[in-house]
Structure formats: structure tokens, C-alpha cells
Write a protein that holds these residues in place. Sequence first.
Motif, PDB file in Angstrom:
ATOM      1  N   SER A   4      -0.128 -75.362 -19.286  1.00  0.00           N
ATOM      2  CA  SER A   4       1.032 -75.246 -18.303  1.00  0.00           C
ATOM      3  C   SER A   4       0.704 -75.838 -16.975  1.00  0.00           C
ATOM      4  O   SER A   4      -0.133 -75.775 -16.453  1.00  0.00           O
ATOM      5  N   LEU A   5       1.979 -76.172 -16.354  1.00  0.00           N
ATOM      6  CA  LEU A   5       2.091 -76.620 -15.132  1.00  0.00           C
ATOM      7  C   LEU A   5       2.009 -75.410 -14.266  1.00  0.00           C
ATOM      8  O   LEU A   5       2.789 -74.491 -14.477  1.00  0.00           O
ATOM      9  N   THR A   6       0.906 -75.310 -13.417  1.00  0.00           N
ATOM     10  CA  THR A   6       0.531 -74.013 -12.734  1.00  0.00           C
ATOM     11  C   THR A   6       0.737 -74.105 -11.148  1.00  0.00           C
ATOM     12  O   THR A   6      -0.038 -74.828 -10.644  1.00  0.00           O
ATOM     13  N   MET A   7       1.561 -73.285 -10.523  1.00  0.00           N
ATOM     14  CA  MET A   7       1.768 -73.218  -9.160  1.00  0.00           C
ATOM     15  C   MET A   7       0.543 -72.729  -8.526  1.00  0.00           C
ATOM     16  O   MET A   7       0.039 -71.571  -9.006  1.00  0.00           O
ATOM     17  N   HIS A   8       0.024 -73.504  -7.381  1.00  0.00           N
ATOM     18  CA  HIS A   8      -1.128 -73.082  -6.550  1.00  0.00           C
ATOM     19  C   HIS A   8      -0.628 -73.127  -5.238  1.00  0.00           C
ATOM     20  O   HIS A   8      -0.217 -74.316  -4.522  1.00  0.00           O
ATOM     21  N   PHE A   9      -0.819 -72.269  -4.372  1.00  0.00           N
ATOM     22  CA  PHE A   9      -0.711 -72.062  -3.033  1.00  0.00           C
ATOM     23  C   PHE A   9      -2.098 -72.051  -2.447  1.00  0.00           C
ATOM     24  O   PHE A   9      -2.687 -70.881  -2.518  1.00  0.00           O
ATOM     25  N   VAL A  10      -2.796 -73.075  -1.856  1.00  0.00           N
ATOM     26  CA  VAL A  10      -4.171 -73.005  -1.462  1.00  0.00           C
ATOM     27  C   VAL A  10      -4.153 -73.063  -0.016  1.00  0.00           C
ATOM     28  O   VAL A  10      -3.585 -73.978   0.703  1.00  0.00           O
ATOM     29  N   MET A  11      -4.828 -72.108   0.612  1.00  0.00           N
ATOM     30  CA  MET A  11      -4.928 -71.717   2.100  1.00  0.00           C
ATOM     31  C   MET A  11      -6.129 -71.868   2.614  1.00  0.00           C
ATOM     32  O   MET A  11      -7.011 -71.189   1.987  1.00  0.00           O
ATOM     33  N   SER A  12      -6.516 -72.240   3.773  1.00  0.00           N
ATOM     34  CA  SER A  12      -7.732 -72.267   4.204  1.00  0.00           C
ATOM     35  C   SER A  12      -8.206 -70.985   4.585  1.00  0.00           C
ATOM     36  O   SER A  12      -7.035 -70.038   5.122  1.00  0.00           O
ATOM     37  N   ALA A  13      -9.429 -70.561   4.594  1.00  0.00           N
ATOM     38  CA  ALA A  13      -9.557 -69.035   5.061  1.00  0.00           C
ATOM     39  C   ALA A  13      -9.508 -68.707   6.377  1.00  0.00           C
ATOM     40  O   ALA A  13      -9.010 -67.831   6.803  1.00  0.00           O
ATOM     41  N   ASP A  14      -9.472 -69.745   7.436  1.00  0.00           N
ATOM     42  CA  ASP A  14      -9.366 -69.834   8.636  1.00  0.00           C
ATOM     43  C   ASP A  14      -7.943 -69.517   8.734  1.00  0.00           C
ATOM     44  O   ASP A  14      -7.531 -68.995  10.084  1.00  0.00           O
ATOM     45  N   SER A  15      -6.917 -70.063   8.277  1.00  0.00           N
ATOM     46  CA  SER A  15      -5.586 -69.583   8.538  1.00  0.00           C
ATOM     47  C   SER A  15      -5.293 -68.136   8.527  1.00  0.00           C
ATOM     48  O   SER A  15      -4.164 -67.695   8.794  1.00  0.00           O
ATOM     49  N   GLY A  16      -5.845 -67.160   7.778  1.00  0.00           N
ATOM     50  CA  GLY A  16      -5.662 -65.940   7.540  1.00  0.00           C
ATOM     51  C   GLY A  16      -4.602 -65.508   6.752  1.00  0.00           C
ATOM     52  O   GLY A  16      -4.265 -64.402   6.830  1.00  0.00           O
ATOM     53  N   VAL A  17      -3.995 -66.344   6.137  1.00  0.00           N
ATOM     54  CA  VAL A  17      -2.865 -66.151   5.189  1.00  0.00           C
ATOM     55  C   VAL A  17      -3.508 -65.427   3.835  1.00  0.00           C
ATOM     56  O   VAL A  17      -4.383 -66.109   3.186  1.00  0.00           O
ATOM     57  N   THR A  18      -2.985 -64.580   3.407  1.00  0.00           N
ATOM     58  CA  THR A  18      -3.140 -63.785   2.264  1.00  0.00           C
ATOM     59  C   THR A  18      -2.267 -63.636   1.378  1.00  0.00           C
ATOM     60  O   THR A  18      -2.236 -63.125   0.093  1.00  0.00           O
ATOM     61  N   ASP A  19      -0.918 -64.018   1.748  1.00  0.00           N
ATOM     62  CA  ASP A  19       0.339 -63.722   0.959  1.00  0.00           C
ATOM     63  C   ASP A  19       1.407 -64.894   1.430  1.00  0.00           C
ATOM     64  O   ASP A  19       1.363 -65.201   2.362  1.00  0.00           O
ATOM     65  N   ILE A  20       2.446 -64.795   0.468  1.00  0.00           N
ATOM     66  CA  ILE A  20       3.509 -65.605   0.843  1.00  0.00           C
ATOM     67  C   ILE A  20       4.114 -65.511   2.215  1.00  0.00           C
ATOM     68  O   ILE A  20       4.471 -66.470   2.887  1.00  0.00           O
TER      69      ILE A  20
END
Length: 319
Positions: free
Chosen positions: A120-136
Motif C-alpha cells: 500500500s501507499l503509506t503516509m509518513h510524516f518524518v520530523m527531525s528529532a531537533d524539531s521536538g515534534v512528536t505528534d500532528i
Amino acid sequence: MNMILKTAVAAIALTTATITAASAETRVTYKSAKTGSSYYQMGVELAEAMKAGTGGDISVTVEESQGSVQNVMEVRARGGDYVFTTPPALVGLAQGGKAMFEGKGDPAFDDIRALFPIPSLTMHFVMSADSGVTDIAGLAGKTILLGKGSFGATEGEKYLELFGVADSVEIADAELSNAVAALKNGQIDGFVTAGSYPAPNVIEAAASASVTILSMTQEQVAETKRTEIVIPANTYAGQQADITTTSLPVVAYTTTKMDDDTAYALTKTYWENKAKLGDTSPWWNGVDPAMLGNINGKIHPGAVRYYEEAGIELSEDQK
């Protein structure tokens, strides 16, 4: 004269054997995606698996495609040797004459039948660890690369709107091919991509930088109206937990023009060689029989025969 006669008989026998062997080979055309794409590569891998798995009895020629809509449209002019890939939803639109198929309906669309699911085509939200983002929700105020013109870009933009962060996210003006370098250089906080997991660009990002791949809540998945998929822990470097995200199922289809024995052989060979396919490319490991539940329409009778023999349950609507 006797020797000449024997030679002639032997020659005829050899010719007959050659013709018989040639006629035993089943030729199939597999139409998937653009050359260089992951789905085209899957087609090549599948062709090799069919040849090896049938001892050369099935020969698959992979054709480049401009996309799933073209694949479906070509059903009108193709014969019983045609296999193509598309999301199940697109088949439903074609059969209903809706959306991009409005005014282009054709009785041939009603003859489309499924064989088996592919990655399947699978959605990936890839964030740098430095951004501090852990959720949408944490995307607010960040710089995100979506790319242009792809399913992932369109879907990513839709999700930003859906989850209320579109106005506070800065969209980077760059191609998705530059995403990993831009992430490593700190030019962006993250990128969105859609690909069969493990996706090559996400593998590269996780291996070369510390990243966080965002997981969605059950409520968020339901809001997207897409199919939930779970990327198992340790799929990517540094990924210690399962990731819940969304996907667009993709299925290999043919039509009722294909004979039952060929559809049976294709389906049987696919499932019996899927483990070997996974050894070649890990994205095949994400496919399992449960994904047959994503097929809303009919499955080819030859494929149904295999599933019944294998004890794989189908719905009455699929038979």
C-alpha cells in the motif's frame, strides 16, 4: 530411404515439441507505474518471481504507465493477458462513471476483477528529532516539505487542513527529492511522503539523521477516511514503537477475459513466493491476506479458487 524417413520423422517430432513448449508458456502484460518508481520496481520483482515460481510457464512483461487512471482506462482495449495495478476505490469510480471517469464509462469496467493486494501507499510524516515534534499538533510553526504533484503531497496538504495546522505551517518550496538533504542541513523541520514501507527516502533519513516518524490517533485516522496501517517497530533506524498511520491500498487486477487457470496460477504463485519477494525488498513483507478486506469489488474466479483452497476467507460480495 529409410534413413531419410527417420530423419524427417525426427525433425517433425522436434518441431512439434518446440511448438508445444512455446504454446505452454503463458504471456502476461503487467502495467503499473512510471519507470524508476517503487511500483515499477515491484512489477519487475513480481515478473521475476512469476518466472521462477512457475518454472518459466508464466512470462510477465512489465509496461510503464502514467498512473492508475490510465491503467483502468486501458481495460477497454486490452485482452485476457492484461494485469494492472490501481487502488480499489478507483475501480469503483470507473464502474460508477464518477469523478475522473465521468462521461467516460464503459461496460468493460464492469468486467474488472481483483487478483491480490500489493504494498500500500503509506503516509509518513518524518520530523527531525531537533524539531521536538512528536505528534500532528506539534507541526504548528514548523517548516514542512510536501513536494508537488504526488499523492503524498496532496494527501499531506489535506491532513494539515484537516488537523487545523495548515495556517501555521510553512510549506517549503522544494522538490521531495531534496527532502533528506534539506532535513540534515536544518533547512526544514520535516517532510511528508507516501510510499510502501519501508520507503527508501525514509530509510535514508532515519539512517543519516535522528528523526521521529509521527503516529496518528485512532480519531485522526478515522477523520482522514483512509485505511489504517501499522508500520511495525524497528522498520526504520531508531523507531522503537509501532507507528499508526494511513494508507491507500493498491491491488493487482485483471478482467473476466483472463481464463480461470491463468488467474489461479498468478495468484497461487504470488502468495507462495511472497516470502522470497520480501527477502528481495522488505516492502512485500507489509502484505498479508487480511488486506483482501480492502477489495470492495469482485475477485477473479480463478483467484477465488486459490483462496478457497488456501483456507483464506472471502466475503460473499467478493466471490
